[in-house]
Design a protein around this motif. Structure first.
Motif, PDB file in Angstrom:
ATOM      1  N   SER A  40       9.243  13.224  -4.244  1.00  0.00           N
ATOM      2  CA  SER A  40       9.994  12.461  -3.243  1.00  0.00           C
ATOM      3  C   SER A  40       9.255  11.188  -2.842  1.00  0.00           C
ATOM      4  O   SER A  40       9.737  10.437  -1.999  1.00  0.00           O
ATOM      5  N   GLN A  41       8.092  10.962  -3.461  1.00  0.00           N
ATOM      6  CA  GLN A  41       7.290   9.761  -3.236  1.00  0.00           C
ATOM      7  C   GLN A  41       6.384   9.605  -4.447  1.00  0.00           C
ATOM      8  O   GLN A  41       6.223  10.545  -5.226  1.00  0.00           O
ATOM      9  N   PRO A  42       5.772   8.448  -4.659  1.00  0.00           N
ATOM     10  CA  PRO A  42       4.775   8.341  -5.725  1.00  0.00           C
ATOM     11  C   PRO A  42       3.598   9.272  -5.432  1.00  0.00           C
ATOM     12  O   PRO A  42       3.028   9.241  -4.341  1.00  0.00           O
ATOM     13  N   SER A  84      -0.013   8.585  -3.851  1.00  0.00           N
ATOM     14  CA  SER A  84      -0.894   9.222  -2.882  1.00  0.00           C
ATOM     15  C   SER A  84      -0.704  10.728  -2.959  1.00  0.00           C
ATOM     16  O   SER A  84       0.208  11.226  -3.622  1.00  0.00           O
ATOM     17  N   VAL A  85      -1.587  11.450  -2.283  1.00  0.00           N
ATOM     18  CA  VAL A  85      -1.518  12.902  -2.285  1.00  0.00           C
ATOM     19  C   VAL A  85      -0.433  13.363  -1.309  1.00  0.00           C
ATOM     20  O   VAL A  85      -0.412  12.947  -0.149  1.00  0.00           O
ATOM     21  N   GLY A  86       0.473  14.221  -1.769  1.00  0.00           N
ATOM     22  CA  GLY A  86       1.499  14.762  -0.895  1.00  0.00           C
ATOM     23  C   GLY A  86       0.879  15.595   0.216  1.00  0.00           C
ATOM     24  O   GLY A  86      -0.178  16.207   0.050  1.00  0.00           O
ATOM     25  N   GLY A  87       1.528  15.644   1.358  1.00  0.00           N
ATOM     26  CA  GLY A  87       0.985  16.358   2.504  1.00  0.00           C
ATOM     27  C   GLY A  87       0.813  17.843   2.242  1.00  0.00           C
ATOM     28  O   GLY A  87       1.625  18.472   1.558  1.00  0.00           O
ATOM     29  N   SER A  88      -0.246  18.425   2.798  1.00  0.00           N
ATOM     30  CA  SER A  88      -0.499  19.858   2.653  1.00  0.00           C
ATOM     31  C   SER A  88      -0.013  20.638   3.874  1.00  0.00           C
ATOM     32  O   SER A  88      -0.362  21.798   4.050  1.00  0.00           O
ATOM     33  N   GLN A 137       0.827  -1.207   0.000  1.00  0.00           N
ATOM     34  CA  GLN A 137       0.000   0.000   0.000  1.00  0.00           C
ATOM     35  C   GLN A 137       0.861   1.257   0.000  1.00  0.00           C
ATOM     36  O   GLN A 137       0.526   2.266  -0.607  1.00  0.00           O
ATOM     37  N   ALA A 138       2.030   1.214   0.664  1.00  0.00           N
ATOM     38  CA  ALA A 138       2.899   2.380   0.751  1.00  0.00           C
ATOM     39  C   ALA A 138       3.469   2.761  -0.610  1.00  0.00           C
ATOM     40  O   ALA A 138       3.869   3.892  -0.833  1.00  0.00           O
ATOM     41  N   ARG A 173      -1.869  11.853 -14.603  1.00  0.00           N
ATOM     42  CA  ARG A 173      -0.963  10.709 -14.553  1.00  0.00           C
ATOM     43  C   ARG A 173      -0.141  10.790 -13.281  1.00  0.00           C
ATOM     44  O   ARG A 173       0.549  11.790 -13.055  1.00  0.00           O
ATOM     45  N   PRO A 174      -0.169   9.768 -12.430  1.00  0.00           N
ATOM     46  CA  PRO A 174       0.635   9.801 -11.208  1.00  0.00           C
ATOM     47  C   PRO A 174       2.128   9.933 -11.513  1.00  0.00           C
ATOM     48  O   PRO A 174       2.601   9.523 -12.578  1.00  0.00           O
ATOM     49  N   LEU A 175       2.837  10.500 -10.568  1.00  0.00           N
ATOM     50  CA  LEU A 175       4.283  10.664 -10.683  1.00  0.00           C
ATOM     51  C   LEU A 175       4.997   9.600  -9.860  1.00  0.00           C
ATOM     52  O   LEU A 175       4.560   9.267  -8.750  1.00  0.00           O
TER      53      LEU A 175
END
Length: 489
Positions: free
Chosen positions: A100-102, A52-56, A47-48, A140-142
């Motif tokens: 720095s993350q998907p 996912s959405v980066g923190g705001s 799952q990690a 498109r996800p990064l």
């Protein structure tokens, strides 16, 4: 309120997102922030590892609502068209960053201004707004470590960001003039950014104004272009620079270079202030030469002072072009310590930048001590004399302050500045001049362009001097009681 205003339009944003992949769908919670859905769980996949959405928010001790997660910015290209008569700004920002993350989405800090378009990798992206953030939803996800570009088109009448205790910071319009003094939270008042000192970047700033106006901004003036009664001023600064140090100043300026330093010095001041400037800032090259000798080579490509036709009360260390008001001119060099203070910040605060606002003494204590060093060098009071007088004044205070963690409201308390300087003088007396100045030079050079903490400085000082200094710093930085100064060596 629609998506292009100061609110988060749940209905329109969800409609725009409906055509996008289900995973990481973003909606608006009651506070206007993004809430990622849990998304589907894919069999056999961690799952990690899913986008996912980066923190705001950031992990900052004092201002977690400023700053964002999931990416690092390397460059901002800002194209600003400003009409002084109306105060209207029409602008675009091309932001180069690395995930720095998907990522399936991310946020940027932007205060109130209206957004009309967002594109990621030249593809239209869904977006939503609240008063302080721009939320972007990717088609498109990064992937982690993927480099990408974000184009944001926006407009409006910029205004300053109000601080929690009531003061304002950022874009200020005075009559037909503009002054940008952003420390600590004013960057988003005029451009979308990751507004945290730990995410530093290079900058290109193009500003188009009527030809009767001039512009002073960070870095080197790459050129000007005139067309149809307008002038575009292009400034370039490779950085790295924190968003709070970026500045644009629009008004009537006279530009002048100064000789006498290895570093190119260019300045800007109001017409008619040439004589006062030449006197009050006349020793700026000499201050630069002293600080290069004490702290190591100047860390950027150019330096200077911009004097704006406003009373700022206190100057600001905007990177490569420190910002002063006309109230800092008196024709008597009575405020020359400010010239030294803001120049010292180019090493301590701008090049070597705090990783968290809790460590602000690393900026202000060092710059204040640099004032004492300039005074000592130029025939004024010695650092010993400054320290004795300052200690005597602080000792009469009813309550001390823990400058290693002063709290949000006390970040810019005078005691953070002067007790920070006393801390450095206590270190100097403890280890001796040779070791002390080796600590300062190596600190600025070893951490050039990087972010730092108090603990890192303590470890650095102990390593360079081969001394156990943690008890000394503990007493000066993290106790309210005022320690005695060590005796002179």
């Amino acid at each position: 309120m629609d998506m292009h205003g100061n609110g988060c339009s749940r209905r329109r944003f969800l409609a725009a997102a409906a055509a996008l992949p289900v995973m990481g769908l973003v909606a608006c919670d009651s506070g206007g922030g993004p809430v990622p859905s849990s998304g589907p769980v894919v069999s056999g996949t961690s799952q990690a590892a899913l986008p996912s959405v980066g923190g705001s928010t950031s992990a900052d001790s004092y201002y977690p609502s400023h700053g964002n997660g999931g990416y690092r910015v390397s460059h901002y290209a800002l194209d600003l068209h400003y009409t002084p008569d109306t105060g209207v700004l029409v602008a675009s920002a091309l932001i180069t960053a690395t995930a720095s993350q998907p990522l399936s989405g991310f946020s940027l800090d932007l205060h109130e201004l209206d957004v009309t378009e967002v594109r990621v990798a030249d593809v239209p992206a869904g977006f939503a707004r609240d008063k302080r953030k721009l939320y972007v939803r990717l088609v498109r996800p990064l992937a982690a470590e993927e480099r990408f570009e974000v184009l944001v088109r926006y407009s409006g009448r910029p205004g300053p960001v109000r601080m929690p205790w009531g003061e304002r910071t950022g874009w200020e319009r005075s009559r037909d003039r503009v002054v940008v003094a952003s420390q600590p939270l004013g960057g988003p008042s005029w451009f979308p950014c990751n507004d945290h000192p730990s995410d530093k970047a290079g900058y290109r700033i193009d500003v188009t104004v009527p030809e009767s106006y001039q512009v002073a901004a960070n870095g080197v003036l790459a050129g000007t272009r005139r067309e149809s009664g307008m002038t575009t001023w292009s400034y370039s600064h490779p950085g790295p620079m924190a968003s709070y140090l970026a500045t644009v100043n629009i008004g009537r300026f006279t530009f002048a270079d100064q000789a006498g330093s290895r570093v190119p010095l260019r300045n800007a001041y109001p017409p008619g202030a040439a004589e006062e400037f030449a006197h009050d800032f006349g020793r700026q090259p000499e201050i630069m030469n002293l600080f290069e000798r004490l702290f190591g080579p100047y860390p950027f490509e150019v330096y200077g002072a911009v004097i704006v036709d406003s009373d700022l009360q206190a100057p600001l260390e905007t990177q490569t072009f420190s910002l002063f008001g006309v109230d800092q001119l008196d024709g008597k060099r009575g405020k020359e310590r400010y010239v030294a203070h803001e120049l010292a910040h180019q090493w301590f605060g701008n090049s070597v930048t705090v990783a968290d606002w809790q460590h602000i003494w690393l900026n202000e204590g060092f710059a204040t001590y640099a004032e004492w060093l300039w005074s000592e060098h130029s025939g004024g009071r010695s650092a010993d004399d400054h320290a004795a007088r300052t200690w005597s004044t602080l000792s009469r205070s009813a309550k001390g302050i823990r400058i290693g963690d002063p709290g949000q409201r006390n970040m810019f308390d005078d005691r953070v500045y002067v007790r920070g300087a006393l801390t450095l003088h206590a270190l100097r007396r403890t280890v001796g001049d040779d070791a002390f100045f080796d600590v300062l030079r190596s600190w600025s050079q070893d951490h050039r362009g990087r972010n730092v903490t108090t603990d890192r400085f303590v470890a650095h000082a102990e390593r360079r001097t081969r001394s156990a200094l943690r008890p000394l710093f503990q007493s000066w930085l993290f106790t309210e009681g005022l320690p005695d100064l060590p005796p002179p060596r």
